[in-house]
Write a protein that holds these residues in place. Structure first.
Motif, PDB file in Angstrom:
ATOM      1  N   UNK A  92      44.448  39.484  46.168  1.00 31.50           N
ATOM      2  CA  UNK A  92      44.458  39.528  44.704  1.00 31.50           C
ATOM      3  C   UNK A  92      43.701  38.343  44.125  1.00 31.50           C
ATOM      4  N   UNK A  93      43.995  37.150  44.602  1.00 28.66           N
ATOM      5  CA  UNK A  93      43.332  35.955  44.090  1.00 28.66           C
ATOM      6  C   UNK A  93      41.837  36.002  44.372  1.00 28.66           C
ATOM      7  N   UNK A  94      41.451  36.480  45.556  1.00 31.86           N
ATOM      8  CA  UNK A  94      40.037  36.541  45.913  1.00 31.86           C
ATOM      9  C   UNK A  94      39.261  37.449  44.963  1.00 31.86           C
ATOM     10  N   UNK A  95      39.810  38.615  44.663  1.00 27.47           N
ATOM     11  CA  UNK A  95      39.125  39.554  43.773  1.00 27.47           C
ATOM     12  C   UNK A  95      39.065  38.991  42.354  1.00 27.47           C
ATOM     13  N   UNK A 149      44.320  47.726  42.115  1.00 34.14           N
ATOM     14  CA  UNK A 149      42.937  47.236  42.068  1.00 34.14           C
ATOM     15  C   UNK A 149      42.414  47.148  40.640  1.00 34.14           C
ATOM     16  N   UNK A 150      42.584  48.180  39.780  1.00 33.81           N
ATOM     17  CA  UNK A 150      42.042  48.062  38.420  1.00 33.81           C
ATOM     18  C   UNK A 150      42.583  46.860  37.650  1.00 33.81           C
ATOM     19  N   UNK A 151      43.876  46.591  37.766  1.00 35.76           N
ATOM     20  CA  UNK A 151      44.450  45.443  37.055  1.00 35.76           C
ATOM     21  C   UNK A 151      43.905  44.139  37.593  1.00 35.76           C
ATOM     22  N   UNK A 152      43.666  44.071  38.900  1.00 34.04           N
ATOM     23  CA  UNK A 152      43.137  42.859  39.508  1.00 34.04           C
ATOM     24  C   UNK A 152      41.718  42.573  39.013  1.00 34.04           C
ATOM     25  N   UNK A 153      40.882  43.608  38.986  1.00 33.01           N
ATOM     26  CA  UNK A 153      39.520  43.444  38.462  1.00 33.01           C
ATOM     27  C   UNK A 153      39.566  43.098  36.977  1.00 33.01           C
TER      28      UNK A 153
END
Length: 486
Positions: free
Chosen positions: A104-107, A146-150
């Motif tokens: 999560x942090x990486x993305x 994934x969408x929330x992370x981006x």
């Protein structure tokens, strides 16, 4: 309030409601904005043709004259970062260094660096999603996150809070308040930390809950992104037309991480140098002459700085990636074409705002917003947030708000002794959160890119793009009220 005023207010409400509906259904704002503007004029009893040619079109023109160079250079830079493979190299660099244990942090950090360096959020989403998808699969984190992370990395603190970001949402306030991209840097950084910290905490919490419940990555099959659908739904959301992403030529292998980051560092460094060193030392007295508009350096310095920074970064990007940009002309053409639709759509919303602001009944709307308790910082936040709900676009919300109220807010700030830099930062922060509701073009496009649905993913998107940024905005207002701009 007279019967005429009530009918005029009804016309504005109907126009706004129709604008939301048409935008959500994918109708071009080139048609929708003037149509609903004329609807509001008809209810007020004003002249239709004169409103179109003498009010709507000048509003469109003013926006294009001020901001088209930023849209153009930003879109070209973003397309070259995509085609050269530099955007993918940056995303891989973060994911390789932080590993699947910190997926999560990486993305988030990869998206943040790209958008802070001037790459359009749509380009970032397309470039980062495949890498994020592979990393989440490896770490067994649900695909629905994934969408929330981006979104956390691309749609929040780098768009409105961090000083120096070349995002259009940080550029729009400059001519209204005579400020630069670095307005109120301390407050912006603290607001960004609130957004980032809250968002990371929430996403890690969601990841941990999923692991506790035995939920893994999820189904192996997800719908592929449809650039045409993305274009229809995101016409007013950003500075890049997603339909141009497949055009040009993508390099099979990107540069090293350091070479990939170099153009972004150039954007930030040149922007800083132009703002604080070069432009203040230039002799710009000629700007006061009528043929140059009779303006001051403060009115254009921010635009000049970001234009020069993006141009310099584009040249560096081409030089270090010339062997990878085998179809340079096609990439340049695609980037230039990608800027046209967004700038005209956002400008059309500026024209809509100009027409509504010129209606006699708008005085009632203006006085109501300006009477909100809490002073200019709060009333500016309410106005920009309200427009964010209406348009589903942060840039459009800020454009309409400042075109309609910018001069009034500037005068109120002067009377209240508020630094224009603080007004700039609050305006930028306020346009973001409520423009990220489910009808937002940016959200619809992101979900299309990731092959996710509103039901699966919006709850987490809403937390990190609405609640977190609202907390950042509240923090900025409190700090600004207590300590002023810093």
């Amino acid at each position: 309030m007279s019967t005429g005023d009530l009918i005029g207010l009804l016309g504005i409400l109907l126009a706004v409601g129709l604008l939301i509906g048409l935008a959500f259904r994918g109708f071009s704002l080139l048609l929708a904005a003037p149509a609903v503007a004329l609807l509001a004029v008809a209810f007020s009893g004003g002249p239709l043709l004169a409103s179109l040619t003498q009010t709507f079109m000048p509003g469109v023109g003013r926006f294009i004259v001020q901001f088209f160079p930023i849209f153009l250079l930003g879109a070209v830079f973003g397309k070259l970062m995509d085609d050269s493979g530099a955007a993918r190299s940056i995303a891989r660099g973060f994911t390789d260094r932080l590993g699947s244990g910190r997926a999560v942090l990486a993305v988030v950090l990869a998206c943040a660096l790209l958008t802070y360096g001037g790459v359009s959020l749509f380009v970032v989403s397309f470039a980062v999603f495949p890498i994020a998808d592979a990393l989440f699969r490896q770490a067994n984190i649900p695909h629905r996150l994934i969408p929330a992370t981006i979104a956390l990395g691309a749609f929040t603190f780098t768009m409105t809070a961090l000083p120096g970001t070349p995002a259009i949402q940080n550029a729009i306030p400059m001519p209204h308040f005579g400020t630069t991209l670095f307005a109120a840097p301390g407050i912006g950084i603290l607001a960004a930390l609130v957004m980032l910290g809250f968002g990371i905490w929430w996403l890690k919490r969601a990841e941990n809950l999923a692991r506790r419940d035995g939920e893994g990555y999820g189904p192996d099959s997800h719908p592929a992104a449809d650039p045409e659908l993305s274009s229809e739904r995101a016409v007013n959301a950003d500075a890049f037309d997603p339909a141009e992403l497949p055009h040009g030529h993508h390099a099979p292998e990107g540069p090293s991480f350091l070479l990939a980051v170099l153009p972004i560092l150039v954007v930030l460094a040149v922007n800083l140098l132009m703002t604080w060193v070069v432009l203040p030392r230039m002799d710009t007295a000629f700007l006061a002459e009528p043929r140059w508009g009779g303006i001051s350096l403060a009115a254009v310095s921010g635009i000049w700085s970001v234009m020069t920074a993006l141009l310099a970064a584009t040249l560096v990007l081409i030089l270090v990636n010339r062997s990878r940009l085998t179809e340079l002309r096609k990439s340049l053409d695609a980037g230039a074409n990608a800027s046209v639709l967004p700038v005209f759509n956002t400008a059309s919303l500026a024209g809509f705002g100009a027409v509504v602001a010129a209606l006699p009944v708008f005085v009632i709307v203006r006085d109501g917003l300006l009477a909100v308790p809490g002073g200019p910082l709060v009333s500016l936040s309410v106005a920009a947030s309200t427009m964010g709900v209406i348009t589903g676009s942060a840039s459009a919300a800020l454009t309409i708000t400042l075109d309609a109220f910018g001069e009034t807010f500037a005068q109120m700030a002067t009377v209240a002794g508020i630094d224009p830099a603080l007004m700039h930062r609050i305006a930028s922060l306020a346009c973001g959160p409520l423009s990220m509701l489910p009808h937002s073009g940016a959200i619809v496009t992101l979900l299309a890119i990731c092959g996710a649905t509103q039901k699966q993913s919006y709850a987490h998107i809403g937390v990190v793009t609405v609640i977190g940024p609202l907390l950042g905005l509240i923090t900025a207002i409190l700090l600004g009220s207590l300590f002023g701009a810093f």
